[in-house]
Design a protein around this motif. Structure first.
Motif: not given
Length: 318
Positions: A145-156, A179-189
């Protein structure tokens, strides 16, 4: 009148003698083996035993089976069933000790004391092990859960920043746009989320170093603190991913310890039941409680190695 008083006095004395006649002591009667017993109830009725002899009997059993065999047989049977059977086997054995004269050979009172002590220890280990499993599951779930929350914040955060920069700040022909276009794409891991957040932080830092963009970025609030925040989110996500969200934490009680205690209690039950069955075969009027799924082991006259080797075949008659 004197004769009458004497008669009354004699009658009272006789009644007093009958009233003071000792009732059978608890140890002189058997137990009701038709009802369910608990180890605590059995312990209150156990005959006194020497601690040294109890320890000697325990060590002898442990040596006779060996650690590996105790673990093997313990892993074969369910702890719940062992704990359910043990008290009533102890009650039957105590009944036999009280009612048979002489007591069954091989049925040492120390075995009963040992069954109560080791049975209670088995219950303690089982409870601690089950609680540990729950704690481990809870800890792993908490990490995930903690990893999910941290990952979600970073992605958002990296998506919001990347989108704003691409739309409102970065020139159409700037290499930063791709670069920004690639960086804002989905990040599954988690690692992809970390890399993309750090990329956006680096681009924002580079843009802020260019005087052409500094005033605009300050106006939007895209300052050095935002660069630091993006990196902190990336670091936190990386840290939580590195701890191993699904990695089992250290455990104080392992399955082997529980299996060995199961095996020790089974060995004690087997010794007790063996002595009672021998007494039955010699005509003793005693009964045994149901052993359920333990019967295959407890009443077996052979150990596992003998079962594997099989019996010698008798030569065919000529």
């Amino acid at each position: 009148m004197a004769a009458t008083k004497k008669t009354k006095k004699t009658t009272k004395v006789a009644a007093k003698k009958r009233a003071t006649k000792k009732a059978p002591t608890r140890a002189a009667v058997g137990l009701d083996t038709s009802r369910a017993w608990s180890l605590d109830e059995i312990e209150r009725d156990l005959p006194p035993t020497s601690e040294a002899r109890v320890a000697a009997v325990r060590e002898a059993l442990a040596r006779a089976y060996g650690n590996e065999k105790l673990v093997d047989i313990g892993a074969t049977y369910r702890t719940e069933e062992i704990l359910a059977v043990a008290p009533n086997v102890a009650a039957s054995a105590l009944h036999a000790l009280r009612t048979l004269d002489p007591p069954p050979r091989g049925l040492a009172p120390e075995l009963l004391r040992l069954l109560v002590v080791e049975g209670r220890e088995l219950a303690r280990i089982d409870l601690a092990y089950e609680q540990q499993l729950r704690d481990v599951a809870s800890e792993i779930a908490g990490r995930r859960d903690a990893l999910k929350v941290a990952k979600g914040r970073a992605l958002r955060e990296r998506r919001v920043v990347a989108t704003h920069l691409a739309r409102n700040v970065v020139a159409l022909d700037s290499p930063h746009r791709a670069e920004l276009q690639r960086a804002s794409a989905k990040a599954p891991t988690a690692s992809a989320a970390v890399a993309s957040a750090r990329t956006v932080a680096r681009i924002l830092e580079e843009l802020r170093a260019d005087p052409q963009h500094t005033l605009v970025l300050d106006a939007y609030g895209y300052d050095d603190a935002l660069v630091a925040r993006l990196r902190e989110l990336a670091d936190e996500t990386e840290r939580l991913a590195g701890t191993g969200a699904a990695l089992t934490p250290p455990q104080h009680i392992d399955q082997r310890a529980l299996d060995r205690q199961d095996g020790l209690v089974l060995a004690i039950l087997r010794a007790i039941v063996g002595a009672l069955r021998n007494a039955q075969s010699e005509g003793a009027s005693i009964s045994l409680p149901s052993l359920g799924g333990l019967e295959r082991f407890v009443v077996s006259a052979r150990d596992a190695s003998e079962d594997e080797e099989g019996e010698d075949e008798e030569p065919a008659a000529s």
